[in-house]
Scaffold this active site. Structure first.
Site, PDB file in Angstrom:
ATOM      1  N   PHE A  71      -0.671 -12.159   4.915  1.00  0.00           N
ATOM      2  CA  PHE A  71      -0.177 -11.392   6.056  1.00  0.00           C
ATOM      3  C   PHE A  71      -0.997 -10.119   6.244  1.00  0.00           C
ATOM      4  O   PHE A  71      -1.386  -9.768   7.371  1.00  0.00           O
ATOM      5  CB  PHE A  71       1.305 -11.056   5.842  1.00  0.00           C
ATOM      6  CG  PHE A  71       2.048 -10.673   7.090  1.00  0.00           C
ATOM      7  CD1 PHE A  71       1.758  -9.510   7.766  1.00  0.00           C
ATOM      8  CD2 PHE A  71       3.068 -11.477   7.589  1.00  0.00           C
ATOM      9  CE1 PHE A  71       2.455  -9.149   8.908  1.00  0.00           C
ATOM     10  CE2 PHE A  71       3.766 -11.137   8.736  1.00  0.00           C
ATOM     11  CZ  PHE A  71       3.460  -9.963   9.400  1.00  0.00           C
ATOM     12  N   PHE A 174       6.430  -5.788  12.264  1.00  0.00           N
ATOM     13  CA  PHE A 174       6.677  -5.536  10.836  1.00  0.00           C
ATOM     14  C   PHE A 174       7.363  -6.728  10.172  1.00  0.00           C
ATOM     15  O   PHE A 174       7.522  -6.765   8.957  1.00  0.00           O
ATOM     16  CB  PHE A 174       7.520  -4.271  10.640  1.00  0.00           C
ATOM     17  CG  PHE A 174       7.442  -3.724   9.236  1.00  0.00           C
ATOM     18  CD1 PHE A 174       6.377  -2.934   8.855  1.00  0.00           C
ATOM     19  CD2 PHE A 174       8.425  -4.006   8.305  1.00  0.00           C
ATOM     20  CE1 PHE A 174       6.282  -2.434   7.552  1.00  0.00           C
ATOM     21  CE2 PHE A 174       8.347  -3.518   7.010  1.00  0.00           C
ATOM     22  CZ  PHE A 174       7.274  -2.731   6.633  1.00  0.00           C
ATOM     23  N   ARG A 314      -4.792   0.970   0.608  1.00  0.00           N
ATOM     24  CA  ARG A 314      -4.714   0.733   2.055  1.00  0.00           C
ATOM     25  C   ARG A 314      -4.487   2.015   2.831  1.00  0.00           C
ATOM     26  O   ARG A 314      -4.834   2.091   4.023  1.00  0.00           O
ATOM     27  CB  ARG A 314      -3.584  -0.268   2.307  1.00  0.00           C
ATOM     28  CG  ARG A 314      -3.564  -0.876   3.696  1.00  0.00           C
ATOM     29  CD  ARG A 314      -2.508  -1.962   3.783  1.00  0.00           C
ATOM     30  NE  ARG A 314      -2.419  -2.493   5.134  1.00  0.00           N
ATOM     31  CZ  ARG A 314      -3.173  -3.471   5.608  1.00  0.00           C
ATOM     32  NH1 ARG A 314      -4.080  -4.025   4.827  1.00  0.00           N
ATOM     33  NH2 ARG A 314      -3.036  -3.901   6.857  1.00  0.00           N
TER      34      ARG A 314
END
Length: 337
Positions: A71, A174, A314
């Protein structure tokens, strides 16, 4: 608030999980070997899932973790298709994912790594619960793909959604209902509609996801401003509510803190609901135990999301050579040449 109220949990399978997800990324050609070696562990994708679904059987957690890693890589590919203005590539991928979601077995050997990896992870997730759960998961993820398409068009045209429009879209981008669906294989059973749709269950599930989405917006705001993003609660507040950056950050933080307080109330109601379900029958005891396990995972989501955002590479944009280009996505899966 998080550190005090939500002690950190981690599934005991986590070290093996991390190792096997690294192997899976290589086998499915989702990241090249040098990127896996340099970035995979530091991105903390497995930490996030191991901190959430802490009561899941090992094989269920492994399937969820691989799907989650996929994902994030898909999210990066979506971003790169926008940055490099590749609408045809995005439309092709969007179509293939819709098709693979409905027939994953037929896409296991697809030449596109993102499609084959998706098919593999979905097929494994489909193996744990009945077809009714699989169809619900597919319906929810079809909606996620379409929400990503709306985000693609918004970013290409520079459209910044108003706050309410953004919040509705965010529940899909999300993947609120996907992560909530995955509570059930983690707990070992599909929940009937009368349980899953009951306000006492649905409210804490939604609050845990809203917290995660808005906390993500808070932590990713520097990255997304640097990358000319249009999808962030803070950006919508600045654009449409005439807030300054500092005021927008304060407002997102206020919403995050309210989610935490509201969840603590909703959690108590959900646990009472679990007790009511355990009516002395075998089915009642099983449903009560499953709901209690799911609510425990909802609670875990707060600490898992919190630590992920503070530990994952990230979000460490200040360490990147180019604040608008994550160093871990310059690879074939992101469509780079």
């Amino acid at each position: 608030m998080i550190e005090d109220m939500f002690p950190r949990q981690l599934h005991p399978y986590w070290p093996k999980l991390q190792e096997k997800t690294r192997q899976w990324l290589l086998e499915k050609r989702l990241m090249p070997a040098d990127k896996v070696r340099e970035y995979a562990d530091g991105l903390c994708y497995t930490d996030l899932m191991a901190g959430y679904y802490t009561s899941a059987p090992d094989e269920v957690l492994q399937a969820i973790a691989d799907y989650s890693a996929w994902f994030f890589i898909w999210d990066d590919r979506h971003d790169r298709d926008i940055v490099h203005r590749r609408p045809a590539d995005w439309r092709r991928l969007r179509y293939r994912l819709h098709t693979a979601l409905d027939a994953p077995r037929h896409h296991l050997h697809h030449p596109a790594p993102l499609v084959a990896g998706f098919a593999d992870s979905v097929l494994r997730l489909y193996s744990f619960l009945p077809g009714t759960w699989n169809r619900r998961f597919a319906r929810h993820f079809h909606a996620v793909i379409e929400a990503y398409d709306r985000e693609f068009r918004n970013r290409i045209t520079g459209h910044i959604p108003k706050v309410e429009e953004y919040l509705a879209l965010r529940r899909h981008t999300f993947a609120h209902w996907i992560w909530t669906d995955l509570l059930e294989p983690s707990a070992g059973r599909e929940l009937p509609d009368r349980v899953r749709k009951h306000p006492a269950y649905r409210r804490p599930a939604l609050l845990s996801q809203e917290f995660a989405a808005w906390y993500n917006d808070l932590c990713s705001l520097p990255k997304e401003i640097a990358g000319d993003e249009v999808h962030n609660l803070g950006i919508s507040l600045i654009t449409h509510e005439a807030l300054t950056l500092e005021e927008a950050v304060d407002e997102v933080r206020r919403r995050v803190e309210k989610c935490i307080r509201d969840f603590l109330d909703a959690e108590r109601d959900a646990l009472r609901f679990a007790d009511e379900l355990a009516d002395g029958t075998v089915l009642g005891r099983e449903l009560g135990a499953a709901v209690r396990a799911c609510v425990g995972s909802m609670r875990n989501w707060f600490s898992a999301v919190y630590w992920f955002h503070h530990e994952s590479g990230r979000y460490m944009v200040d360490n990147w050579d180019d604040r608008s280009t994550p160093p871990y996505v310059n690879n074939e899966a992101a469509g780079e040449k």
